[in-house]
Design an enzyme around this catalytic site. Structure first.
Site, PDB file in Angstrom:
ATOM      1  N   HIS A   1      18.900  10.334   1.918  1.00  0.00           N
ATOM      2  CA  HIS A   1      17.702  11.168   1.927  1.00  0.00           C
ATOM      3  C   HIS A   1      17.012  11.133   0.556  1.00  0.00           C
ATOM      4  CE1 HIS A   1      15.570  15.027   3.173  1.00  0.00           C
ATOM      5  NE2 HIS A   1      15.373  15.008   1.865  1.00  0.00           N
ATOM      6  N   GLU A   2      17.776  11.394  -0.486  1.00  0.00           N
ATOM      7  CA  GLU A   2      17.186  11.412  -1.832  1.00  0.00           C
ATOM      8  C   GLU A   2      16.759  10.010  -2.270  1.00  0.00           C
ATOM      9  OE1 GLU A   2      16.333  14.151  -3.073  1.00  0.00           O
ATOM     10  OE2 GLU A   2      17.534  15.395  -1.725  1.00  0.00           O
TER      11      GLU A   2
HETATM   12 ZN    ZN Z   1      14.013  16.076   0.761  1.00  0.00          ZN
END
Ligand code: ZN
Ligand code: ADP
Length: 476
Positions: A310-311
């Site tokens: 995600h990051e």
């Molecule tokens: Zn996020």
């Protein structure tokens, strides 16, 4: 300036991903003190205690001069403003500036808040206003400061938006009192608001708050001044690079900078350090924006892996679309603010806010969720994008309804349109959704076409948990 205020909110882009939820206990009780509500003090603040805001200070200096030497002005029959309206974002030093005015003029400072005058019994608000002015007049020259003036001076919309006669009575009492004292009395009323656009125009007419001064978020130089001011009041190392910190704090208000330095001082004390150094400030900066990191991360848990992808999505798309904004830190360590991880980047403060830039910001916000979807499948997306979605929605609404950047919305502010015509905002809803879908698809393309690079970042995050700008650049 409007755009800057909005960007200030998006400000330092921080993508917090809520993988944990915390219960917020907001059991705040309000106590209404019905008796004395104004606070009189002799202010010992001076203009030197206010950093930046050079033009505003100059303008107020003239009024200070008037309070001290009214005869100089009456000689030519010049009329000084009875009221000064300070407007601008919260925490920019409006209260401080009014206090400094009283301090420079060496007169008493009466401080009240607009919210003290609304509520409770009929006529109480108006009575309080009259009382306040009576006291101020007794003390001769003085500065009366009314914070949050919008609480009593809101615009009357469609006849009944404010909807209370009581509010009108309070406002009328204020206007009457202001026209009631002589031009050379040496009493100046200073009011402050974050939202001058919502004020009743009666307040801004000549003879009332006819000098309006915008107090802006500090620019780079002013941020350096504010940093200097507060660091010099505390014990700090001489070699702190103020340029670095000024760059980090784009879109910070004076109050936020003051708080930053105070948090840095607390950190230094916790570490038993002799004085505040640059590391303390940087650490405090991260804690303020992202919360402190909890060091109890389970090794290679499912959670950590998903968060890493995600990051990595945020970080990659940010570098890909906005190469000159700095990705300061990407972390997959859960924080005390309830985030599972975060990507912290500061925008290039001197860049003009364009349509392209807002679209890029939207893309970066969506990139975390998109990465989850691409690497783990549509059905396995997590709740980690909650905060990203909130920010993106509000930005997309502004894009359409405020800035008229959508091809369909033309040169029209849809909010005003709906209000004037008293119609629902259905068209905004559709445009916002269309925009979101369009950009989401663009982000899918970007990540699909750069899958290996995103994966590289994710793997590095799984291994190191935190990566910085330089590591990111050399990786790409
Ligand atoms: Zn996020
Ligand atoms: P406002 O009234 O605009 O919301 P305040 O005057 O209450 O803001 O600011 C809160 C605090 O932030 C001040 O007491 C001061 O410590 C700090 N601050 C804000 N702006 C400045 C500034 N320009 N120079 C120095 N300190 C500032």
């Amino acid at each position: 300036m409007e755009t800057y205020q909005v960007v200030a909110v998006i400000g330092v882009l921080i993508f917090i991903c809520y993988l944990f939820f915390k219960n917020k206990k907001s059991a705040q009780k309000e106590i209404n003190n019905l008796n004395e509500i104004e606070y009189v003090s002799s202010s010992n603040m001076k203009f030197d205690d206010v950093a930046g805001n050079y033009e505003a200070k100059e303008s107020l200096q003239e009024i200070v001069d008037f309070i001290k030497n009214p005869e100089k002005y009456s000689r030519l029959n010049a009329r000084m403003p009875k009221g000064v309206m300070l407007y601008g974002s919260p925490g920019t030093g409006k209260t401080l500036m009014a206090k400094a005015m009283a301090g420079e003029a060496e007169v008493p400072f009466y401080a009240v808040s607009g919210s003290d005058f609304v509520q409770v019994y009929a006529g109480l608000g108006a009575g309080r206003i009259r009382n306040l002015f009576k006291k101020a007049k007794k003390s001769g020259k003085s500065v009366i400061f009314i914070d949050e003036i919008d609480a009593i001076g809101k615009k009357r919309m469609n006849g009944n938006m404010r909807g209370s006669d009581e509010g009108d009575r309070t406002l009328n009492a204020l206007l009457t009192e202001m026209s009631g004292f002589a031009d050379d009395s040496g009493i100046v009323v200073v009011a402050a608001t974050n939202r001058i656009d919502t004020l009743d125009s009666a307040l801004l007419r000549p003879g009332r708050f006819d000098r309006q001064i915008e107090i802006m978020l500090p620019d780079r130089n002013a941020r350096k001044d504010i940093l200097n001011l507060y660091l010099s009041k505390k014990k700090a190392k001489q070699d702190i690079n103020l340029d670095n910190i000024a760059d980090l704090t784009v879109y910070f208000s004076g109050a936020m900078i003051e708080n930053l330095i105070n948090e840095a001082a607390l950190l230094a004390i916790r570490e038993d350090s002799e004085d505040i150094n640059e590391e303390h400030i940087k650490k405090a900066y991260l804690e303020i924006l992202a919360g402190s990191e909890k060091k109890n991360l389970a090794e290679n848990s499912r959670q950590k892996i998903v968060t890493s992808y995600h990051e990595a999505g945020h970080a990659f798309v940010s570098k890909y679309l906005m190469p000159d904004s700095k990705v300061i830190r990407v972390s997959v360590i859960p924080t005390s603010k309830g985030a599972g991880g975060y990507t912290l980047s500061t925008p290039n403060g001197s860049e003009v806010v364009t349509k392209k830039r807002i679209r890029n910001q939207l893309a970066v916000l969506m990139a975390g969720r998109v990465a989850e979807e691409i690497f783990f499948g549509k059905d396995n997306i997590t709740i980690g994008a909650q905060n990203d979605i909130e920010k993106a929605t509000s930005l997309a609404v502004d894009y359409i309804a405020k800035y008229g950047m959508d091809d369909d919305s033309a040169f029209v502010n849809l909010g005003i349109l709906a209000e004037k015509l008293n119609i629902p905002l259905a068209s905004v809803e559709k445009s916002v959704k269309n925009l979101a879908v369009e950009i989401y698809e663009e982000v899918i393309n970007i990540i699909e076409n750069n899958k290996e690079k995103v994966e590289k970042i994710a793997k590095m995050l799984i291994e190191k948990e935190v990566i910085h700008e330089d590591e990111l650049i050399s990786l790409l």
